[in-house]
Structures are given as C-alpha cells and as structure tokens.
Write an enzyme that holds these catalytic residues in place. Sequence first.
Site, mmCIF file in Angstrom:
data_model
loop_
_atom_site.group_PDB
_atom_site.id
_atom_site.type_symbol
_atom_site.label_atom_id
_atom_site.label_comp_id
_atom_site.label_asym_id
_atom_site.label_seq_id
_atom_site.Cartn_x
_atom_site.Cartn_y
_atom_site.Cartn_z
ATOM 1 N N ASN A 236 0.810 -1.235 0.000
ATOM 2 C CA ASN A 236 0.000 0.000 0.000
ATOM 3 C C ASN A 236 0.838 1.277 0.000
ATOM 4 O O ASN A 236 0.316 2.350 0.288
ATOM 5 C CB ASN A 236 -0.979 0.031 1.187
ATOM 6 C CG ASN A 236 -1.973 -1.109 1.119
ATOM 7 O OD1 ASN A 236 -2.566 -1.341 0.068
ATOM 8 N ND2 ASN A 236 -2.127 -1.835 2.200
ATOM 9 N N GLU A 289 -9.265 9.012 0.373
ATOM 10 C CA GLU A 289 -8.937 9.870 1.516
ATOM 11 C C GLU A 289 -8.414 11.202 0.992
ATOM 12 O O GLU A 289 -8.100 11.328 -0.191
ATOM 13 C CB GLU A 289 -7.868 9.216 2.408
ATOM 14 C CG GLU A 289 -6.532 8.972 1.718
ATOM 15 C CD GLU A 289 -5.535 8.237 2.600
ATOM 16 O OE1 GLU A 289 -5.860 7.935 3.752
ATOM 17 O OE2 GLU A 289 -4.430 7.966 2.117
#
Length: 647
Positions: A236, A289
């Site tokens: 990630n 986000e």
Amino acid sequence: QTFEKLLIANRGEIACRVIKTCKKMGIKTVAIHSDVDANAVHVKMADEAVCVGPAPTSKSYLNMDAIMEVIRKTRAQAVSLNVSICCSFLSSLSLQASEGVTFIGPDTHAIQAMGDKIESKLLAKNAKVNTIPGFDGVVKDADEAVRIAREIGYPVMIKASAGGGGKGMRIAWDDEETRDGFRFSSQEAASSFGDDRLLIEKFIDNPRHIEIQVLADKHGNALWLNERECSIQRRNQKVVEEAPSTFLDPETRRAMGEQAVALAKAVKYSSAGTVEFLVDSSKNFYFLEMNTRLQVEHPVTECITGLDLVQEMIRVAKGYPLRHKQADIPINGWAVECRVYAEDPYKSFGLPSIGKLSQYQEPLHVPSVRVDSGIQQGSDISIYYDPMISKLITYGSNRAEALKRMEEALDNYVIRGVAHNISLLREVIVHPRFVQGDISTKFLPEVYPDGFKGHKLTDLERRQLLATAASLYVAEQLRSQRFLGTPRIPIAKSKRSSWELSVHLGDGIYPVVVSKHGSSFSVEVDGMKLNVTSEWNLASPLLSVTIDGTQRTIQRISRNASGETSIQFLGTVYKLQILTKVAAELSKYMPEKAAEDTSSILRSPMPGTVVAVSVKPGDMVSEGQEICVIEAMKMQNSMIAAKTGKV
C-alpha cells in the site's frame, strides 16, 4: 511580503525541499533535528538548527512541547509541518496562532476532518463525492470486525482512521485474516499516529490509484492541478508515480477534479492538498482519503504545471488569493517519479536496509532530471526513520521521452553501502505492461508472482555482459603492469595481444577470448565476436561502454583477488567470476565451503525492534506459527516458524 522566519518541523528530503523555496523567497529557516540527525543535510541547509530530542520520532520530531519551545526561542513567524499531526499539536497550534505564529497548511478544522478517515468519508458523501461502500463507524474489537466484514462481503480493507502512508492497513479475505488484520492495524496505528481506531470498507480488487492535487486559498477559491497516477505500489505504499495518467480522458479528469474541489470547499480547505481516488476498469472512481499536506509525489505535478507548490502554500498562509484560474492550469509534457529506497527488492518487493552511504552520486548530469533528497555521501540510513534515499524525477515532452530519461538516470545513479531498489524501479519502467499503461495496484504481485528476481538476461544481453566483464578484467590486468614515475625496463618485452578466460555467470561457465585493438577489445563469446570500446577509467564508479554500437552505462560494485566481481548491468547486480583458462582448470581442486543450515533458526530479515514475543523456551511450535513481531520503519511484521519444533 510573506514571512521573515519559518520553522520546518520535519526532516529529510521534504525539509530540504521547503528550505529551497524559502531561500528563493528570501525567508530565513529554522530546522529541528533529533540527536542522530545532527549532521543531516536539512540541518546544514537551514539558517538555524535546534535539537529537539533523541532518535525516536515520538521523542523528537513529534515532541510537541519541545517544538513549541523552539518556536518561541527562535521567534519563528510560521511553521511548516508535514508529519502525522496529532490533535494535541493542533490545539497547541491554535494557541500559537493567538501569539502570531502562522501554520503553513490548512486550518485545524480541515486537518481534523480529513485526517479522520471516518469523518472524512461522511463529509465526502455530503459533498456528493463518490465513496466506497463500507462501515462508517469505529470498529470496537476483532469480533465486531469479523461481523462487519461478513456483512460487507469479502475481501475487505481494514484501515487506521488516523492513518496514511500505507501504515495500519490490511486486506482480509476471510475471518482469520480479519482478526489478525484488526490486531496488527490497531497496534501500528497506535504506534504511528497515537490513535488505534479502525474502519472497514469493501476492498476494490484490481483498481488504479489516481489522486487529484488541489490548491485553495482563504478567499473561497480552489483549483485542481490535474492528476497523478500512483498505481505501482508495494504494501500500500507508492513506488512509481507519474503525471498525467495514461488512463483518464478529459471528461473523467474534469469530473474527478470538480469532486475534489467540491470536497475542499466543503471543509473550507486553504492550502495544497491531495484527494485520492480508486478508479476501476470502467473509469468509475471512489473517494479514498484526503491528505492535508504536501505529498511525497508533488514534484511530478510541479513539472507539468510549472507551479512551485511550496511557494503557493506559503502565499496562501500569508492570506494572498490564488494567482491562477482553472483555465490557466496546463498539462505540459510528462513527468515520472521513482522513489529510491534503502531496501532489498528481492525480499517482499523491499525490506528495509540500514547502513552508511559509502559512495553516493546523483544523476544530475542527465538532462531534465530532478532529485529531491535529504542525504549525502557519508549519511546514515537508520532504523528510526523512513528508508527513502531520494525521489528521482524525470521530465519529457511526452511519456516515452520521460521514461527513456528515467532509464538513463537509474543507470547513472551511484549508491553504495546500503541495499537499494534501483533494480526493481528500472524493471518496472521498461516492462511492456507499464509502457503500454496497463497497470493497477496489483501490478507488482501480478508481474512477479514468485517475487522479484532481478532482470532476466536475453542471450544478446548475456553476451554483452560477459564481453564487458572480460574486457574490464583485461583492462585491469594491463593497468596493473604499468608503473608511474619509474622508468623500469623489462628484460623481456611482453607484447601479449590475446587472453583466454573462463567466466562463471549464474549456472553457466563460458569460455571467452579477448583480443586488444587500440583502446577497444574484440571479444569472442559463444562463437560470436563483439567489439567493446570505452575510456576504461577504472577509478570512476560509472563506466560508459559501447558494445557493437549499443551504449550501456555499467557500475562495477566490487571485486576481489579470486576473480569474483559484481557488475550492475541494466539496473541489476550480477555476480561473476573471471579466471584465466589455467586458473579455471585448477579451481576444481579448491574445497567448497558448506552452506550453513539455518532451518532451525528464526532470523529477522531486516533490522528493527522486537515489540512482542509470542513463545517461551520449551514451547512446541508448528510451521507457520507466530514467534514474534518486529517493528521496522514504522511497519509491524509477524515472524513465523519455518518448521515444526521446540523453542
């Protein structure tokens, strides 16, 4: 007129990046540092520097009381932060605001709203931004996590509410992985962000990760500065980024940009920020986000728009309106960024490596190359901080040109003393799938299902490497015969013109014949002749070699008296052994050293801190059972038993 003095509450390349713009704007800078960073580059670049504590970030770069004291002592008028800012610091900043200190960045309301993934998702929904289906509350415990995961449907993503940078994130495909994911994510979140709250959402399989850079002022103006493609990731965390994206059409780009600006306006955002989206194969995009800071990958946006984002952030903080309108924001050319890490890419696409940079040379002689780094030759890469060495950025009028320059820049980058990921970066940017733009966040595991193994040589490349290594060996033999300043007259003139060698590479042993013609060598490998020319400057870390008209930049990493040598060729380091024909025939009498049996030892694959031990002496453990947990570079890793046995 902006500020006279600015304090930078950060370290490494981003601190150096801010200092460069401050120098350009005539602003004095104050650096803070931990005791192990006393000789760091950002400390030397700043006008003033103050030590704020010992090495761990919680006691230095996140030590809010010490930083506040430095602000008062140095009388800094503004503070630039780029760290995981905790709420206690935000309240301290509000106090400082009353004392006339300006924070370079958005206001505390926007940071709190967007820093909390749960709240930000609700705000995004209200601002009509597309969001990922999932559970919007806080997950209390592992049992609740399993229940929610079953409701949403596997696979799910478990995320730290206050997280970022890939920390505190786990993908779970079943109940057991959900329980483990809950435990590790909450522990990582607590240690990295001081907040162990988690949320769970549907994991969108095989998406692209595309983000929009936004810039807003305190007067209600907001712009989107195009996208960045950040799909090449491991654990990630982004590895390669580019701007623009090969995937977006103008309509999707505008739709994403407008939603990003709508969200920025909804939280009254004022500064540079990034809205991250997941984009599926049908170009549906979902809000992931918002990062309320200057992102690591901001240079690619600067390259294609011509804006200095740090300068814009400082102007906005002073209260100036934006100088540009949306129609003024161009896409000029193409930019690619590679994150160069002190990591071993052959272990899980990159496990951290520590050490001292014994030799370090950035490829700044290559045209249209930018290197953002916070280190120099002699710098230490320690276990306390992120293992990033630098951000290597190349720019071109189109994507092919930017990628060609990146290839050249990676070949010309000299890093010695620590393991690094240049071999992986170079393989990614020349891979046919990447060149065609056929990528997703699954790119690395799909292209390298058995892990990264380095560049696989074609027959021609193997011959080129063998010919280059043999020529290098002969050039060195000839150099060692020359004496400087001593007019030695040999009794017998040795006019040797050909060398019969045996070169060991991988599993093969190859007979090679080298003949010298002036400054070039004619090399016979596999019954084929290759012509190798170079200046043969053996003291230089970089060697430019031309093999039958093909130019290659190689690096000789090491060599020893027994003919063993390591050469970096096409980004990957190859181990060879070069012997004369006679020595090769005699070498079969040399005893071989037996390899150590390590099957009953659990050895950490990287340096770090032991945060938990799950067994005690005398315990019986089965294969795959957790033995301990190691924290390295802010990530927690479970160490498991390789076989069944007794501790």
